[in-house]
Design an enzyme around this catalytic site. Structure first.
Site, short mmCIF file in Angstrom:
data_model
loop_
_atom_site.label_atom_id
_atom_site.label_comp_id
_atom_site.label_asym_id
_atom_site.label_seq_id
_atom_site.Cartn_x
_atom_site.Cartn_y
_atom_site.Cartn_z
N CYS A 10 0.77 -1.08 -0.26
CA CYS A 10 -0.11 -0.04 -0.09
C CYS A 10 0.88 1.07 0.04
CB CYS A 10 -1.00 -0.11 1.15
SG CYS A 10 -0.08 -0.08 2.86
N ASN A 13 2.61 1.41 4.42
CA ASN A 13 2.67 0.01 5.05
C ASN A 13 2.58 0.16 6.49
OD1 ASN A 13 5.66 -2.08 5.59
ND2 ASN A 13 3.58 -2.74 5.13
N CYS A 15 -1.41 0.60 7.60
CA CYS A 15 -2.81 0.09 7.54
C CYS A 15 -3.14 -0.78 7.00
CB CYS A 15 -3.43 1.48 7.20
SG CYS A 15 -3.35 2.95 8.21
N ARG A 16 -3.19 -0.75 5.70
CA ARG A 16 -3.88 -1.72 4.61
C ARG A 16 -2.85 -2.91 4.29
NH1 ARG A 16 -5.08 2.17 0.02
NH2 ARG A 16 -3.20 2.93 0.77
N SER A 17 -1.75 -2.71 3.93
CA SER A 17 -0.74 -3.80 3.64
C SER A 17 -0.20 -4.75 4.80
CB SER A 17 0.26 -3.27 2.88
OG SER A 17 1.16 -2.44 3.40
N ASP A 133 -8.41 3.33 1.59
CA ASP A 133 -7.33 4.14 2.60
C ASP A 133 -8.30 4.39 3.74
OD1 ASP A 133 -5.01 5.26 3.95
OD2 ASP A 133 -4.57 6.32 2.46
P1 4NP Z 1 -1.66 3.01 4.38
O1 4NP Z 1 -2.09 4.07 4.88
O2 4NP Z 1 -1.27 3.10 3.01
O3 4NP Z 1 -2.90 1.76 4.21
O4 4NP Z 1 -0.43 2.39 5.27
C1 4NP Z 1 -1.51 5.33 4.95
C2 4NP Z 1 -0.81 5.65 6.08
C3 4NP Z 1 0.15 6.69 6.20
C4 4NP Z 1 -0.35 7.75 5.19
C5 4NP Z 1 -1.15 7.36 4.24
C6 4NP Z 1 -2.00 6.24 4.13
N1 4NP Z 1 0.13 8.80 5.38
O5 4NP Z 1 0.11 9.89 4.57
O6 4NP Z 1 1.28 9.25 6.19
#
Ligand code: 4NP
Length: 166
Positions: A10, A13, A15-17, A133
């Protein structure tokens, strides 16, 4: 037999992945599939960070322990180590397509470069929908990520069995 290697990717790294990694690992185990799973981000926003505390809490309620995972950015060498790289959303997919081209150009053996797909690729109930997200949203977003990852992982298990993978 060598395990089939899968990398979930994602943006951050956190939340989703990492959720996808742990859900996929659990469902592959239930189906006795011989796979190894890791996760990474396209960004380097959170190097070595543990998964977001909200992702950890929601996952824990369904029996998934994300606490030992650490964030990292995808590297070119991942394309040679893994067999399959799974993008969580369409932005990740576009970014990963560019990285895959770079990996193909610098590969000694192009056939060893990982296949790229969307996490929801084989899940008829999600019709190639992105895993949304949840980072800037509320609790529902984290539950939705878990629902989508569980459904998509069962679909991958069915697909791998049909293809005699793992
Ligand atoms: P992820 O979520 O891609 O599912 O891990 C996010 C985590 C952090 C951010 C964006 C999305 N960020 O902008 O810091």
């Amino acid at each position: 037999m060598k395990p089939y290697r899968i990398l979930c990717v994602c943006l951050g790294n956190i939340c989703r992945s990492p959720t996808a990694e742990e859900v996929l690992r659990s469902i592959m185990y239930q189906h006795h599939l011989n796979v190894v799973i890791d996760s990474a981000g396209t960004s380097n926003y959170h190097p070595n960070a543990s998964p977001d505390s909200r992702s950890q809490a929601h996952a824990k309620r369904r029996g998934y322990d994300l606490s030992q995972l650490k964030a990292r950015q995808i590297q070119i060498k991942d394309w040679y180590y893994f067999d399959l790289i799974l993008a969580m959303d369409l932005n990740n997919l576009e970014h990963l397509k560019q990285l895959q081209q770079k990996a193909i150009l610098s590969a000694q053996q192009p056939q060893t470069v990982a296949t790229l797909a969307l996490m929801t690729e084989h899940d008829a109930s999600q019709q190639k929908q992105p895993i949304a997200d949840p980072y800037y949203g509320g609790k529902d977003g984290f539950e939705q990520v878990l629902n989508q990852c569980e459904s998509a992982s069962h679909a991958w298990a069915t697909y791998f069995k049909q293809q005699h993978i793992g």
